[in-house]
Write a protein that holds these residues in place. Structure first.
Motif, PDB file in Angstrom:
ATOM      1  N   ALA A   8       0.832  -1.196   0.000  1.00  0.00           N
ATOM      2  CA  ALA A   8       0.000   0.000   0.000  1.00  0.00           C
ATOM      3  C   ALA A   8       0.871   1.253   0.000  1.00  0.00           C
ATOM      4  CB  ALA A   8      -0.916   0.003   1.218  1.00  0.00           C
ATOM      5  N   ALA A   9       0.443   2.248  -0.784  1.00  0.00           N
ATOM      6  CA  ALA A   9       1.151   3.524  -0.810  1.00  0.00           C
ATOM      7  C   ALA A   9       0.806   4.291   0.465  1.00  0.00           C
ATOM      8  CB  ALA A   9       0.731   4.325  -2.032  1.00  0.00           C
ATOM      9  N   PRO A  10       1.726   5.125   0.937  1.00  0.00           N
ATOM     10  CA  PRO A  10       1.415   5.903   2.133  1.00  0.00           C
ATOM     11  C   PRO A  10       0.311   6.920   1.860  1.00  0.00           C
ATOM     12  CG  PRO A  10       3.551   6.547   1.230  1.00  0.00           C
ATOM     13  CD  PRO A  10       3.062   5.379   0.428  1.00  0.00           C
ATOM     14  N   ALA A  11      -0.422   7.271   2.910  1.00  0.00           N
ATOM     15  CA  ALA A  11      -1.459   8.296   2.800  1.00  0.00           C
ATOM     16  C   ALA A  11      -0.799   9.623   2.430  1.00  0.00           C
ATOM     17  CB  ALA A  11      -2.208   8.423   4.124  1.00  0.00           C
ATOM     18  N   SER A  12      -1.530  10.436   1.709  1.00  0.00           N
ATOM     19  CA  SER A  12      -0.994  11.716   1.245  1.00  0.00           C
ATOM     20  C   SER A  12      -0.587  12.632   2.409  1.00  0.00           C
ATOM     21  CB  SER A  12      -2.040  12.435   0.394  1.00  0.00           C
ATOM     22  OG  SER A  12      -1.591  13.731   0.040  1.00  0.00           O
ATOM     23  N   ILE A  13       0.545  13.299   2.240  1.00  0.00           N
ATOM     24  CA  ILE A  13       0.999  14.292   3.217  1.00  0.00           C
ATOM     25  C   ILE A  13       0.891  15.701   2.641  1.00  0.00           C
ATOM     26  CG2 ILE A  13       2.496  12.661   4.411  1.00  0.00           C
ATOM     27  CD1 ILE A  13       4.897  13.980   2.958  1.00  0.00           C
ATOM     28  N   THR A  14       0.397  15.805   1.407  1.00  0.00           N
ATOM     29  CA  THR A  14       0.294  17.087   0.716  1.00  0.00           C
ATOM     30  C   THR A  14      -0.588  18.050   1.501  1.00  0.00           C
ATOM     31  OG1 THR A  14       0.559  15.983  -1.414  1.00  0.00           O
ATOM     32  CG2 THR A  14      -0.391  18.187  -1.450  1.00  0.00           C
ATOM     33  N   GLY A  15      -0.154  19.295   1.579  1.00  0.00           N
ATOM     34  CA  GLY A  15      -0.960  20.318   2.226  1.00  0.00           C
ATOM     35  C   GLY A  15      -0.189  21.088   3.276  1.00  0.00           C
ATOM     36  N   ALA A  16      -0.906  21.948   3.978  1.00  0.00           N
ATOM     37  CA  ALA A  16      -0.323  22.821   5.001  1.00  0.00           C
ATOM     38  C   ALA A  16      -0.527  22.199   6.377  1.00  0.00           C
ATOM     39  CB  ALA A  16      -0.968  24.201   4.937  1.00  0.00           C
ATOM     40  N   TRP A  17       0.566  22.127   7.163  1.00  0.00           N
ATOM     41  CA  TRP A  17       0.549  21.495   8.479  1.00  0.00           C
ATOM     42  C   TRP A  17       1.208  22.405   9.503  1.00  0.00           C
ATOM     43  CZ3 TRP A  17      -1.935  16.897   9.062  1.00  0.00           C
ATOM     44  CH2 TRP A  17      -2.257  16.210   7.887  1.00  0.00           C
ATOM     45  N   LYS A  18       0.508  22.614  10.620  1.00  0.00           N
ATOM     46  CA  LYS A  18       1.032  23.443  11.711  1.00  0.00           C
ATOM     47  C   LYS A  18       1.984  22.605  12.564  1.00  0.00           C
ATOM     48  CE  LYS A  18      -1.718  24.743  15.055  1.00  0.00           C
ATOM     49  NZ  LYS A  18      -2.689  25.409  15.931  1.00  0.00           N
ATOM     50  N   ARG A  44       1.088   9.968   7.799  1.00  0.00           N
ATOM     51  CA  ARG A  44      -0.208  10.343   8.359  1.00  0.00           C
ATOM     52  C   ARG A  44      -0.575   9.347   9.444  1.00  0.00           C
ATOM     53  NH1 ARG A  44      -3.728  13.556   4.969  1.00  0.00           N
ATOM     54  NH2 ARG A  44      -5.225  13.307   6.648  1.00  0.00           N
ATOM     55  N   ASP A  45      -1.142   9.868  10.512  1.00  0.00           N
ATOM     56  CA  ASP A  45      -1.682   9.041  11.587  1.00  0.00           C
ATOM     57  C   ASP A  45      -3.033   9.645  11.928  1.00  0.00           C
ATOM     58  OD1 ASP A  45      -2.150   7.295  13.651  1.00  0.00           O
ATOM     59  OD2 ASP A  45      -0.607   8.107  14.974  1.00  0.00           O
ATOM     60  N   GLY A  46      -4.064   9.175  11.257  1.00  0.00           N
ATOM     61  CA  GLY A  46      -5.386   9.776  11.409  1.00  0.00           C
ATOM     62  C   GLY A  46      -5.365  11.198  10.873  1.00  0.00           C
ATOM     63  N   SER A  47      -5.735  12.162  11.714  1.00  0.00           N
ATOM     64  CA  SER A  47      -5.759  13.561  11.283  1.00  0.00           C
ATOM     65  C   SER A  47      -4.436  14.276  11.557  1.00  0.00           C
ATOM     66  CB  SER A  47      -6.899  14.299  11.987  1.00  0.00           C
ATOM     67  OG  SER A  47      -6.684  14.285  13.387  1.00  0.00           O
ATOM     68  N   GLU A  48      -3.464  13.558  12.098  1.00  0.00           N
ATOM     69  CA  GLU A  48      -2.160  14.154  12.399  1.00  0.00           C
ATOM     70  C   GLU A  48      -1.124  13.752  11.353  1.00  0.00           C
ATOM     71  OE1 GLU A  48      -2.085  14.403  17.243  1.00  0.00           O
ATOM     72  OE2 GLU A  48      -1.294  12.590  16.305  1.00  0.00           O
ATOM     73  N   LEU A  49      -0.092  14.556  11.272  1.00  0.00           N
ATOM     74  CA  LEU A  49       1.075  14.228  10.460  1.00  0.00           C
ATOM     75  C   LEU A  49       2.215  14.024  11.445  1.00  0.00           C
ATOM     76  CD1 LEU A  49       1.970  14.108   7.433  1.00  0.00           C
ATOM     77  CD2 LEU A  49       2.966  16.354   7.822  1.00  0.00           C
ATOM     78  N   LEU A  68      11.670  13.211  -0.074  1.00  0.00           N
ATOM     79  CA  LEU A  68      10.778  12.335   0.688  1.00  0.00           C
ATOM     80  C   LEU A  68      10.108  11.383  -0.299  1.00  0.00           C
ATOM     81  CD1 LEU A  68       9.138  14.991   3.042  1.00  0.00           C
ATOM     82  CD2 LEU A  68      10.787  13.227   3.721  1.00  0.00           C
ATOM     83  N   SER A  69      10.518  10.127  -0.264  1.00  0.00           N
ATOM     84  CA  SER A  69       9.994   9.113  -1.176  1.00  0.00           C
ATOM     85  C   SER A  69       9.197   8.084  -0.402  1.00  0.00           C
ATOM     86  CB  SER A  69      11.146   8.422  -1.909  1.00  0.00           C
ATOM     87  OG  SER A  69      11.874   9.363  -2.662  1.00  0.00           O
ATOM     88  N   ALA A  70       8.150   7.577  -1.045  1.00  0.00           N
ATOM     89  CA  ALA A  70       7.298   6.566  -0.416  1.00  0.00           C
ATOM     90  C   ALA A  70       8.113   5.316  -0.115  1.00  0.00           C
ATOM     91  CB  ALA A  70       6.129   6.229  -1.332  1.00  0.00           C
ATOM     92  N   ASP A  71       7.980   4.839   1.115  1.00  0.00           N
ATOM     93  CA  ASP A  71       8.622   3.601   1.542  1.00  0.00           C
ATOM     94  C   ASP A  71       7.661   2.907   2.500  1.00  0.00           C
ATOM     95  OD1 ASP A  71      10.311   1.529   2.126  1.00  0.00           O
ATOM     96  OD2 ASP A  71      11.775   2.717   3.226  1.00  0.00           O
ATOM     97  N   GLY A  72       6.881   1.978   1.975  1.00  0.00           N
ATOM     98  CA  GLY A  72       5.855   1.337   2.802  1.00  0.00           C
ATOM     99  C   GLY A  72       4.747   2.317   3.114  1.00  0.00           C
ATOM    100  N   SER A  73       4.467   2.524   4.378  1.00  0.00           N
ATOM    101  CA  SER A  73       3.389   3.428   4.795  1.00  0.00           C
ATOM    102  C   SER A  73       3.903   4.826   5.148  1.00  0.00           C
ATOM    103  CB  SER A  73       2.663   2.834   6.003  1.00  0.00           C
ATOM    104  OG  SER A  73       3.560   2.725   7.092  1.00  0.00           O
ATOM    105  N   ARG A  74       5.182   5.092   4.852  1.00  0.00           N
ATOM    106  CA  ARG A  74       5.785   6.380   5.215  1.00  0.00           C
ATOM    107  C   ARG A  74       6.559   6.969   4.039  1.00  0.00           C
ATOM    108  NH1 ARG A  74       7.896   5.483  11.393  1.00  0.00           N
ATOM    109  NH2 ARG A  74       6.000   4.473  12.098  1.00  0.00           N
ATOM    110  N   PHE A  75       6.889   8.241   4.202  1.00  0.00           N
ATOM    111  CA  PHE A  75       7.805   8.900   3.279  1.00  0.00           C
ATOM    112  C   PHE A  75       9.130   9.046   4.015  1.00  0.00           C
ATOM    113  CE2 PHE A  75       3.684  10.113   1.690  1.00  0.00           C
ATOM    114  CZ  PHE A  75       3.851  10.113   0.316  1.00  0.00           C
ATOM    115  N   GLU A  76      10.223   8.720   3.350  1.00  0.00           N
ATOM    116  CA  GLU A  76      11.553   8.840   3.953  1.00  0.00           C
ATOM    117  C   GLU A  76      12.422   9.728   3.090  1.00  0.00           C
ATOM    118  OE1 GLU A  76      13.177   4.959   4.687  1.00  0.00           O
ATOM    119  OE2 GLU A  76      11.647   4.488   6.185  1.00  0.00           O
ATOM    120  N   GLY A  77      13.189  10.587   3.742  1.00  0.00           N
ATOM    121  CA  GLY A  77      14.068  11.492   3.017  1.00  0.00           C
ATOM    122  C   GLY A  77      14.953  12.260   3.978  1.00  0.00           C
ATOM    123  N   LYS A  78      15.155  13.540   3.679  1.00  0.00           N
ATOM    124  CA  LYS A  78      16.052  14.389   4.467  1.00  0.00           C
ATOM    125  C   LYS A  78      15.307  15.609   4.982  1.00  0.00           C
ATOM    126  CE  LYS A  78      19.701  11.905   3.812  1.00  0.00           C
ATOM    127  NZ  LYS A  78      20.324  11.203   4.913  1.00  0.00           N
TER     128      LYS A  78
END
Length: 142
Positions: free
Chosen positions: A26-36, A119-124, A93-103
């Motif tokens: 499974a690809a990781p859930a999208s992290i696209t967007g603005a996060w506080k 993503r973990d529910g509504s949190e990043l 940040l590249s997809a690796d399992g359920s997460r993105f990994e990078g620098k």
């Protein structure tokens, strides 16, 4: 023992479901967007850049000093006058399992780190590691 065509089809469908539906594929859930950020000081915008994801400081939620916040803690003295607003602090940040990994880079202490973002529910969740020391922060949707 002879299996009916229905039994063979059902077994094939079950095997396909197990193979295709496994969490590892499974690809990781999208992290696209603005996060506080968890400290409430800024907003990080995650976006597609090339074949991977990146993140930049898109907004400050606390007053900046006159002339704008600068990268004063950068280990490279030539970069210490860079403005932080708009600075890319996550890359490759590249997809690796359920997460993105990078620098990643922390302008607060001038450290570069290995990053994991997911993503973990509504949190990043953002995990940064320098050598064997790691810290995980929880970002919320901005």
């Amino acid at each position: 023992m002879k299996l009916s065509r229905t039994a063979i089809l059902a077994a094939s469908a079950a095997m396909a479901a197990l193979t295709l539906g496994s969490p590892a594929s499974a690809a990781p859930a999208s992290i696209t967007g603005a996060w506080k950020t968890d400290d409430g000081k800024s907003v990080i915008q995650f976006y597609k850049c090339g074949q991977s994801m990146c993140g930049k400081i898109s907004q400050f939620l606390v007053p900046e000093p006159a002339g704008g916040a600068r990268d004063t803690e950068n280990p490279d003295k030539a970069k210490r006058d860079r403005k932080l607003l708009g600075m890319r602090i996550f890359w490759n940040l590249s997809a690796d399992g359920s997460r993105f990994e990078g620098k990643g880079y922390s302008p607060e202490d001038g450290r570069y780190f290995d990053a994991e973002v997911w993503r973990d529910g509504s949190e990043l969740k953002v995990k940064g590691c320098v050598l064997v020391f790691c810290r995980t922060a929880k970002f919320t949707k901005a």
